[in-house]
Each structure stands twice: as C-alpha cells, then as structure tokens.
Design a protein around this motif. Structure first.
Motif, PDB file in Angstrom:
ATOM      1  N   ASP A  16       0.824  -1.205   0.000  1.00 50.96           N
ATOM      2  CA  ASP A  16       0.000   0.000   0.000  1.00 50.96           C
ATOM      3  C   ASP A  16       0.868   1.270   0.000  1.00 50.96           C
ATOM      4  OD1 ASP A  16      -2.632   1.087   0.042  1.00 50.96           O
ATOM      5  OD2 ASP A  16      -2.345   1.645   2.144  1.00 50.96           O
TER       6      ASP A  16
ATOM      7  N   LYS B  64      -8.056   2.104   8.868  1.00 51.12           N
ATOM      8  CA  LYS B  64      -9.077   2.997   9.416  1.00 51.12           C
ATOM      9  C   LYS B  64      -9.733   2.421  10.664  1.00 51.12           C
ATOM     10  CE  LYS B  64     -10.648   5.076   5.107  1.00 51.12           C
ATOM     11  NZ  LYS B  64     -11.571   4.642   4.050  1.00 51.12           N
TER      12      LYS B  64
ATOM     13  N   LYS C 119      -6.879  -4.053  -1.447  1.00 46.89           N
ATOM     14  CA  LYS C 119      -6.877  -2.616  -1.160  1.00 46.89           C
ATOM     15  C   LYS C 119      -7.965  -2.290  -0.121  1.00 46.89           C
ATOM     16  CE  LYS C 119      -5.075   1.336  -2.781  1.00 46.89           C
ATOM     17  NZ  LYS C 119      -3.624   1.537  -2.894  1.00 46.89           N
TER      18      LYS C 119
ATOM     19  N   GLN D 290      -7.285  -0.732   3.630  1.00 42.69           N
ATOM     20  CA  GLN D 290      -7.924   0.536   4.012  1.00 42.69           C
ATOM     21  C   GLN D 290      -8.776   0.357   5.271  1.00 42.69           C
ATOM     22  OE1 GLN D 290      -6.899   3.322   2.826  1.00 42.69           O
ATOM     23  NE2 GLN D 290      -5.652   2.150   1.376  1.00 42.69           N
TER      24      GLN D 290
END
Ligand SMILES: [Zn+2]
Length: 192
Positions: free
Chosen positions: A93, A171, A163, A167
């Motif tokens: 990432d 988060k 992905k 993420q």
C-alpha cells in the motif's frame, strides 16, 4: 494478569503495537472489553498496544471498534497467515511498492497474498538491444548490454479486495474488514 498470558499477547502482536499505522515497540496489554464491564483476562480480550495508542484508546481518541479490527487482523495473521503477510499487505500500500520491479524470487515472497486473492503480480517484459529501457529509468548513462539483463520482471499490486482490506484495517473499520476477509474465504471455498 498472568505473565504467560501477557507474553502470549505480546507475541501475538510480534512485539510491536497492534495499530497498523503505528508499530512502535514498548508494549502494554490492553483489555478490549474493560474488566469493570465484565471483560476477562483471557488472550482473546487482550491486545498489545504502545503506551501512546493505549492512552488514546482510554481517552476514546481511538474507538473500541478500531481495536477490535486490529485484533481481527492479528488473529488472521496467527491462524491463516504470518506476521510477514501483514507487513507485505501494508508494504504493497506504499508508493515504494508501486515503483518496484521484482524478479520471480521476489514475487514468491508475496505468495500468501496471491493465493488469498489479495495481491497480484503483473508481468512486465521487453525486448532489448544494446540500448535498453532500464538505462533511462535508472538515469544510468552506461548501458548494460541487454543480453546481460533480465528481460522480464514483475510488479506486485493489491487487488481491489486487498486494497479494501488494507484501508479498512488502517481505518479500524471492522465491518468492511470482515467483509473483505469473508469474501476471501468464500472464494477459497468455491475453488476447493
Ligand atoms: Zn501504537
């Protein structure tokens, strides 16, 4: 809390903070569900955090569902993957990973993620003569004869699901993390 439990919790996190955007050492074992709310002293209710993240969880700057998300990833790492798998996920990432060309051996290091459908290798090949494409990219005026160079390489990248998983993990989004993991599991089961 018993020393053995504390050791197991720190080991589970690989002796670094369980927050994927932190990773510093110096660890506390944090109760995910607080003891006064009926939370136990078992490993399943404990997570390793650095003092800074630990304080942020207690003052609610970091929400409980984020902590649960990190715990879910640690459990996945210890039952389905390895700590390296998680580090590779975070690495893919980054901008560095996007600009990196790998040989076949390099791709093998990501095999966990490839078979899980979270990353994929893109094959890049070229035909070269004495002036090869790489001299431009490396800004190297003295060209290697192309015959001495590998004429194929790979770029590793996260799949859409990979992905989404990274993420959600970063988060602290437990619902989307579980969706990404669950989707992966279903795909694996279909294929077997
Ligand atoms: Zn931390």
């Amino acid at each position: 809390m018993p020393t053995a439990t504390r050791r197991a919790v720190l080991l589970e996190a690989g002796y670094s903070c369980s927050n994927p955007t932190c990773h510093v050492p110096l660890l506390h074992a944090h109760h995910i569900d607080y003891v006064q709310n009926g939370g136990g002293n078992g490993e399943d209710n404990l997570i390793a955090l650095c003092p800074n993240c630990h304080a942020m969880v207690h003052n609610k700057t970091i929400p409980v569902y984020a902590v649960r998300t990190w715990k879910t990833m640690l459990i996945a790492a210890n039952h389905a993957w390895t700590k390296e798998t998680l580090n590779n996920l975070l690495f893919l990432d980054t901008d560095l990973a996007e600009s990196l060309y790998l040989t076949g051996d390099g791709v093998v290091r990501f095999s966990d993620l490839i078979v899980s459908g979270l990353a994929e290798a893109e094959h890049v090949s070229w035909v070269g003569d004495a002036s090869c494409v790489f001299t431009v990219e490396l800004s190297c005026p003295t060209a290697f004869p192309a015959s001495e160079m590998t004429k194929s390489a790979y770029k590793m990248k996260l799949t859409a699901r990979g992905k989404a998983l990274v993420q959600a993990w970063k988060k602290g989004d437990l619902k989307n993390l579980q969706n990404a993991i669950l989707q992966e599991k279903e795909t694996t089961e279909e294929g077997s």
